[in-house]
Design a protein around this motif. Structure first.
Motif, PDB file in Angstrom:
ATOM      1  N   SER A  95       0.830  -1.201   0.000  1.00 38.85           N
ATOM      2  CA  SER A  95       0.000   0.000   0.000  1.00 38.85           C
ATOM      3  C   SER A  95       0.868   1.257   0.000  1.00 38.85           C
ATOM      4  O   SER A  95       0.590   2.221  -0.739  1.00 38.85           O
ATOM      5  N   ILE A  96       1.931   1.248   0.794  1.00 39.36           N
ATOM      6  CA  ILE A  96       2.846   2.396   0.837  1.00 39.36           C
ATOM      7  C   ILE A  96       3.489   2.618  -0.526  1.00 39.36           C
ATOM      8  O   ILE A  96       3.568   3.745  -1.021  1.00 39.36           O
ATOM      9  N   TYR A  97       3.930   1.526  -1.151  1.00 33.61           N
ATOM     10  CA  TYR A  97       4.607   1.659  -2.447  1.00 33.61           C
ATOM     11  C   TYR A  97       3.647   2.157  -3.524  1.00 33.61           C
ATOM     12  O   TYR A  97       3.998   3.024  -4.335  1.00 33.61           O
ATOM     13  N   CYS A  98       2.418   1.615  -3.544  1.00 40.08           N
ATOM     14  CA  CYS A  98       1.454   2.037  -4.558  1.00 40.08           C
ATOM     15  C   CYS A  98       1.048   3.496  -4.375  1.00 40.08           C
ATOM     16  O   CYS A  98       0.821   4.218  -5.351  1.00 40.08           O
ATOM     17  N   ALA A  99       0.957   3.945  -3.122  1.00 41.14           N
ATOM     18  CA  ALA A  99       0.513   5.314  -2.855  1.00 41.14           C
ATOM     19  C   ALA A  99       1.618   6.336  -3.051  1.00 41.14           C
ATOM     20  O   ALA A  99       1.359   7.459  -3.500  1.00 41.14           O
ATOM     21  N   SER A 100       2.865   5.940  -2.709  1.00 44.03           N
ATOM     22  CA  SER A 100       3.948   6.936  -2.693  1.00 44.03           C
ATOM     23  C   SER A 100       5.145   6.581  -3.559  1.00 44.03           C
ATOM     24  O   SER A 100       5.986   7.445  -3.839  1.00 44.03           O
ATOM     25  N   GLY A 101       5.266   5.296  -3.943  1.00 41.18           N
ATOM     26  CA  GLY A 101       6.451   4.866  -4.687  1.00 41.18           C
ATOM     27  C   GLY A 101       7.675   4.680  -3.806  1.00 41.18           C
ATOM     28  O   GLY A 101       8.782   4.483  -4.317  1.00 41.18           O
ATOM     29  N   LYS A 102       7.515   4.723  -2.486  1.00 36.60           N
ATOM     30  CA  LYS A 102       8.642   4.620  -1.561  1.00 36.60           C
ATOM     31  C   LYS A 102       8.811   3.190  -1.063  1.00 36.60           C
ATOM     32  O   LYS A 102       7.841   2.514  -0.735  1.00 36.60           O
ATOM     33  N   ARG A 103      10.082   2.757  -0.987  1.00 36.00           N
ATOM     34  CA  ARG A 103      10.401   1.440  -0.452  1.00 36.00           C
ATOM     35  C   ARG A 103      11.303   1.520   0.765  1.00 36.00           C
ATOM     36  O   ARG A 103      11.296   0.631   1.609  1.00 36.00           O
ATOM     37  N   ASN A 104      12.112   2.581   0.855  1.00 34.69           N
ATOM     38  CA  ASN A 104      13.061   2.707   1.948  1.00 34.69           C
ATOM     39  C   ASN A 104      12.421   3.374   3.166  1.00 34.69           C
ATOM     40  O   ASN A 104      11.698   4.383   3.034  1.00 34.69           O
ATOM     41  N   ILE A 105      12.695   2.817   4.328  1.00 33.54           N
ATOM     42  CA  ILE A 105      12.122   3.332   5.574  1.00 33.54           C
ATOM     43  C   ILE A 105      12.557   4.776   5.815  1.00 33.54           C
ATOM     44  O   ILE A 105      11.784   5.601   6.303  1.00 33.54           O
TER      45      ILE A 105
END
Length: 276
Positions: A144-154
């Motif tokens: 969900s985080i990746y789909c919403a923001s494109g972010k993978r790194n904490i």
């Protein structure tokens, strides 16, 4: 018999007992739904299930104890529990951290079996379900985080909890279960594992469980803290918001994780039938 036993233990590489664990962190490059399936439900659980069948039925608790294989295996999986947790602490990629967490958590199941205490055995079996509900929640949250923001790194997720409150709230619930905080499901399995270690008179493994829970807290709680209280490097764009089709499943699995912790009787009854 000893050689055959260890061929079983390491041959079921899906159980990810070190050093047969390298495939599991590598599998986290798959799309998140696939990673969730691999790391939480189907593949890894089949590995530990097969190890449990070897201990309980192929060899039997009496033979495993008589050959001294239980304690030997317990030390091997304890090393896996602690080392995988330390590896998880060093990973900034969220899915990589979750992957090494899975390596650690799977060995809880094997540890419960090889302690050969009925209570510990129940704890190991229960942890199969507890880990499944919690870890699938965590992987869904990562997706969900990746789909919403494109972010993978904490390190790039400071303040994202204010944009994705349901996702990060569910992540926090899953984290509490992995740590073993009541009323989440992970508390039940870890409680039985701790009681079983004491019942078996194996204080070193009780210490391992306590240290590993502290390590779990060390690599999970900072993620939620950064997400909700971290200072944003820049304002998140308006496009970063909850995606309902992704949020609903992860909230559902988080609720199931809590419900299992509050109402564990069904799972306990199944585990006790196996042990008997």
């Amino acid at each position: 018999l000893t050689i055959i036993y260890f061929c079983y233990l390491f041959g079921f590489a899906k159980a990810a007992v070190m050093p047969m664990h390298a495939w599991l962190p590598a599998a986290m490059v798959a799309p998140t739904p696939v990673s969730a399936l691999l790391h939480a439900v189907a593949v890894v659980k089949m590995g530990v299930f097969c190890v449990l069948r070897v201990v309980f039925h192929v060899f039997g608790a009496g033979l495993v104890g008589g050959l001294g294989l239980g304690i030997a295996t317990a030390y091997i999986v304890s090393f896996t529990i602690l080392m995988a947790s330390i590896y998880a602490l060093t990973r900034d990629d969220l899915k990589a951290r979750l992957a090494y967490s899975t390596v650690s958590q799977l060995s809880y199941v094997v540890l419960g079996a090889v302690l050969l205490s009925p209570v510990a055995m129940v704890g190991g079996i229960i942890h199969i379900a507890a880990h499944a509900f919690s870890k699938i929640t965590l992987f869904f949250c990562a997706g969900s985080i990746y789909c919403a923001s494109g972010k993978r790194n904490i390190s790039d997720m400071a303040g994202i909890g204010r944009r994705l409150p349901w996702t990060m709230g569910a992540f926090f619930v899953g984290s509490l279960s992995m740590i073993g905080v009541p009323p989440a499901a992970g508390f039940i399995s870890k409680w039985y594992l701790a009681l079983g270690s004491a019942e078996a008179g194996q204080t070193p493994f009780l210490i391992v469980l306590l240290i590993s829970s502290v390590l779990n807290a060390a690599y999970f709680l900072p993620i939620s803290y950064v997400a909700f209280f971290g200072t944003e490097a820049r304002e998140w764009p308006a496009t970063v918001r909850e995606i309902p089709m992704l949020t609903i499943p992860l909230v559902a699995t988080a609720i199931l994780s809590v419900l299992m912790g509050i109402f564990p009787d069904y799972f306990l009854a199944l585990a006790e039938r196996i042990v008997r």
